[in-house]
Design a protein around this motif. Structure first.
Motif, PDB file in Angstrom:
ATOM      1  N   SER A  88       3.473   4.403   7.779  1.00  0.00           N
ATOM      2  CA  SER A  88       4.093   3.384   8.632  1.00  0.00           C
ATOM      3  C   SER A  88       5.435   2.940   8.058  1.00  0.00           C
ATOM      4  O   SER A  88       5.785   3.268   6.922  1.00  0.00           O
ATOM      5  CB  SER A  88       3.163   2.170   8.801  1.00  0.00           C
TER       6      SER A  88
ATOM      7  N   ARG B 156      -3.548   5.901   2.341  1.00  0.00           N
ATOM      8  CA  ARG B 156      -4.940   5.608   1.964  1.00  0.00           C
ATOM      9  C   ARG B 156      -5.942   5.830   3.093  1.00  0.00           C
ATOM     10  O   ARG B 156      -7.143   5.891   2.841  1.00  0.00           O
ATOM     11  CB  ARG B 156      -5.051   4.172   1.456  1.00  0.00           C
TER      12      ARG B 156
ATOM     13  N   ARG C 279      -4.777   6.904   9.898  1.00  0.00           N
ATOM     14  CA  ARG C 279      -3.354   6.511   9.984  1.00  0.00           C
ATOM     15  C   ARG C 279      -2.455   7.616   9.418  1.00  0.00           C
ATOM     16  O   ARG C 279      -1.374   7.892   9.956  1.00  0.00           O
ATOM     17  CB  ARG C 279      -3.119   5.200   9.229  1.00  0.00           C
TER      18      ARG C 279
ATOM     19  N   TYR D  19       4.225 -11.067  -5.555  1.00  0.00           N
ATOM     20  CA  TYR D  19       4.969  -9.940  -4.963  1.00  0.00           C
ATOM     21  C   TYR D  19       6.253  -9.700  -5.766  1.00  0.00           C
ATOM     22  O   TYR D  19       6.567  -8.562  -6.131  1.00  0.00           O
ATOM     23  CB  TYR D  19       5.301 -10.248  -3.500  1.00  0.00           C
TER      24      TYR D  19
ATOM     25  N   THR E 232       8.739  -4.117   9.945  1.00  0.00           N
ATOM     26  CA  THR E 232       7.621  -3.185   9.724  1.00  0.00           C
ATOM     27  C   THR E 232       6.328  -4.000   9.720  1.00  0.00           C
ATOM     28  O   THR E 232       6.356  -5.221   9.875  1.00  0.00           O
ATOM     29  CB  THR E 232       7.746  -2.491   8.344  1.00  0.00           C
TER      30      THR E 232
HETATM   31  N1  LIG Z   1       9.963  -4.606   5.190  1.00  0.00           N
HETATM   32  C1  LIG Z   1      10.796  -5.249   4.378  1.00  0.00           C
HETATM   33  O1  LIG Z   1      11.525  -6.168   4.780  1.00  0.00           O
HETATM   34  C2  LIG Z   1      10.888  -4.865   2.926  1.00  0.00           C
HETATM   35  C3  LIG Z   1      11.880  -5.486   2.139  1.00  0.00           C
HETATM   36  C4  LIG Z   1      11.981  -5.130   0.801  1.00  0.00           C
HETATM   37  C5  LIG Z   1      11.136  -4.177   0.266  1.00  0.00           C
HETATM   38  N2  LIG Z   1      10.175  -3.594   1.052  1.00  0.00           N
HETATM   39  C6  LIG Z   1       9.292  -2.586   0.446  1.00  0.00           C
HETATM   40  O2  LIG Z   1       9.300  -1.440   1.266  1.00  0.00           O
HETATM   41  C7  LIG Z   1       8.114  -0.692   1.042  1.00  0.00           C
HETATM   42  C8  LIG Z   1       7.543  -0.196   2.363  1.00  0.00           C
HETATM   43  O3  LIG Z   1       7.116  -1.320   3.113  1.00  0.00           O
HETATM   44  P1  LIG Z   1       7.263  -1.424   4.693  1.00  0.00           P
HETATM   45  O4  LIG Z   1       8.198  -2.531   4.958  1.00  0.00           O
HETATM   46  O5  LIG Z   1       7.524  -0.096   5.289  1.00  0.00           O
HETATM   47  O6  LIG Z   1       5.808  -1.989   5.079  1.00  0.00           O
HETATM   48  P2  LIG Z   1       4.564  -1.303   5.798  1.00  0.00           P
HETATM   49  O7  LIG Z   1       4.926  -0.805   7.140  1.00  0.00           O
HETATM   50  O8  LIG Z   1       3.477  -2.324   5.671  1.00  0.00           O
HETATM   51  O9  LIG Z   1       4.245  -0.053   4.881  1.00  0.00           O
HETATM   52  C9  LIG Z   1       3.595  -0.168   3.653  1.00  0.00           C
HETATM   53  C10 LIG Z   1       2.864   1.121   3.386  1.00  0.00           C
HETATM   54  O10 LIG Z   1       2.195   1.000   2.119  1.00  0.00           O
HETATM   55  C11 LIG Z   1       0.863   1.452   2.299  1.00  0.00           C
HETATM   56  N3  LIG Z   1      -0.080   0.919   1.328  1.00  0.00           N
HETATM   57  C12 LIG Z   1      -0.424  -0.375   1.106  1.00  0.00           C
HETATM   58  N4  LIG Z   1      -1.382  -0.450   0.183  1.00  0.00           N
HETATM   59  C13 LIG Z   1      -1.662   0.839  -0.202  1.00  0.00           C
HETATM   60  C14 LIG Z   1      -2.576   1.434  -1.108  1.00  0.00           C
HETATM   61  N5  LIG Z   1      -3.439   0.699  -1.803  1.00  0.00           N
HETATM   62  N6  LIG Z   1      -2.580   2.771  -1.249  1.00  0.00           N
HETATM   63  C15 LIG Z   1      -1.731   3.541  -0.532  1.00  0.00           C
HETATM   64  N7  LIG Z   1      -0.866   3.046   0.363  1.00  0.00           N
HETATM   65  C16 LIG Z   1      -0.835   1.712   0.528  1.00  0.00           C
HETATM   66  C17 LIG Z   1       0.513   1.003   3.713  1.00  0.00           C
HETATM   67  O11 LIG Z   1      -0.646   1.666   4.157  1.00  0.00           O
HETATM   68  P3  LIG Z   1      -1.623   1.020   5.277  1.00  0.00           P
HETATM   69  O12 LIG Z   1      -0.988   1.292   6.595  1.00  0.00           O
HETATM   70  O13 LIG Z   1      -2.904   1.753   5.052  1.00  0.00           O
HETATM   71  O14 LIG Z   1      -1.707  -0.453   4.969  1.00  0.00           O
HETATM   72  C18 LIG Z   1       1.777   1.418   4.435  1.00  0.00           C
HETATM   73  O15 LIG Z   1       1.770   2.805   4.678  1.00  0.00           O
HETATM   74  C19 LIG Z   1       7.175  -1.599   0.237  1.00  0.00           C
HETATM   75  O16 LIG Z   1       7.157  -1.188  -1.112  1.00  0.00           O
HETATM   76  C20 LIG Z   1       7.829  -2.978   0.358  1.00  0.00           C
HETATM   77  O17 LIG Z   1       7.580  -3.776  -0.782  1.00  0.00           O
HETATM   78  C21 LIG Z   1      10.043  -3.912   2.373  1.00  0.00           C
END
Ligand SMILES: NC(=O)c1ccc[n+]([C@@H]2O[C@H](COP(=O)([O-])OP(=O)(O)OC[C@H]3O[C@@H](n4cnc5c(N)ncnc54)[C@H](OP(=O)(O)O)[C@@H]3O)[C@@H](O)[C@H]2O)c1
Length: 278
Positions: free
Chosen positions: A13, A35, A39, A160, A197
């Motif tokens: 995602s 995981r 999905r 976090y 996201t």
């Molecule tokens: N969105 C923002 O504004 C933002 C800003 C700064 C940094 N980030 C960083 O960007 C990265 C991606 O986040 P995103 O925004 O794309 O959010 P997201 O759509 O929630 O994606 C997070 C992904 O991590 C996976 N995940 C969570 N726990 C896991 C586990 N135990 N084992 C394997 N996979 C796991 C989720 O899987 P599930 O679908 O199974 O939960 C999902 O695929 C993260 O590291 C986040 O800290 C995001």
């Protein structure tokens, strides 16, 4: 066989899915490390719809369970590019399968172990890269080695921030160790910027997020730049427009990074053998 073998964690995602899709479009072989098989499989199908004939597959990886990380790593045959993207944020206090505080355990320790277990394969690649998706939220993070479980005081945001500070400390320490070992491995961190996201869960209002935040494709841009640009030298921290950002003072603290490395080694039992003595 594709020229570049990439693994993207959390590629089912958000930013990870956009990153995996674009890498596949550019001809890389991509493993969606996720995981949940449902999905993960849906992500592969969606990439194949957008990029017919893409070299993409799913493998199960739960970063909150070190036995899953070991099982995943044991099944990898080749990796040139590891994108440590998966993350959870601002959740209530919890613990991983191995008893580590959930955000630190998933975002940092899981990726630390994964990278260490894949190190021999990365070092066998001609131009290996590790990209760690961090965040400017690292600036609110503090590392207290006497309370790694955050049992005394838990805050969703500070926990976090701490995990994202650990991502940065790990990125820089990995780069220093690679250099000292004479390895070509490049280690880079990114901050994607506020991106629409699943990370921000607002229920039925979710589509509205896109009005205020960056798209997942835009959020993936720094990961893709870090993964593919010939200008990367290693040790960079790249922001939403792929320009270098200034990390916090703590993130640049080499003694803190070295201590985190030792503690992470102890906790995970993963030794980074090739970089252990430098
Ligand atoms: N969105 C923002 O504004 C933002 C800003 C700064 C940094 N980030 C960083 O960007 C990265 C991606 O986040 P995103 O925004 O794309 O959010 P997201 O759509 O929630 O994606 C997070 C992904 O991590 C996976 N995940 C969570 N726990 C896991 C586990 N135990 N084992 C394997 N996979 C796991 C989720 O899987 P599930 O679908 O199974 O939960 C999902 O695929 C993260 O590291 C986040 O800290 C995001």
């Amino acid at each position: 066989m594709s020229e570049l073998a990439a693994i993207v964690t959390g590629a089912n995602s958000g930013i990870g899915l956009s990153t995996a899709r674009e890498l596949a479009r550019r001809g890389a072989g991509v493993t969606v490390a996720s995981r949940d098989p449902g999905r993960g499989g849906a992500a592969v199908a969606s990439i194949l719809r957008d990029v017919p004939g893409a070299d993409v597959g799913f493998r199960r990886l739960d970063l909150a369970d070190l036995s899953s990380v070991r099982e995943f790593a044991a099944g990898v045959e080749r990796v040139d590019l590891l994108i440590n993207n998966a993350g959870i944020g601002m959740v209530s206090r919890g613990v991983t399968k191995d008893g580590f505080e959930l955000q630190f355990g998933t975002n940092h320790l899981g990726h630390f172990a994964l990278t260490g277990l894949l190190l021999p394969l990365l070092l066998a690649a001609p131009a290996p890269r590790v990209v760690n998706v961090s965040s400017d939220a690292h600036k609110v993070g503090r590392l207290d080695f006497d309370d790694l479980g955050l049992e005394r005081r838990y805050g969703k945001m500070s926990s976090y921030g701490r995990s994202k500070l650990a991502n940065l400390l790990f990125t820089f320490e990995l780069q220093r160790r690679a250099r000292r070992a004479g390895s070509a491995l490049l280690s880079v961190a990114t901050h994607p910027g506020a991106t629409a996201t699943n990370f921000f869960s607002v229920g039925p209002l979710q589509p509205l997020l896109r009005l205020f935040l960056r798209s997942a494709d835009d959020g993936a841009a720094p990961s893709l730049y870090a993964a593919t640009s010939p200008l990367i030298r290693g040790g960079e921290y790249l922001g939403p427009t792929s320009k270098p950002l200034r990390p916090s003072k703590d993130a640049l603290d080499e003694a803190l990074a070295a201590r985190l490395w030792e503690v992470s080694t102890e906790l995970t039992g993963v030794r980074f053998q090739e970089f252990a003595h430098n």
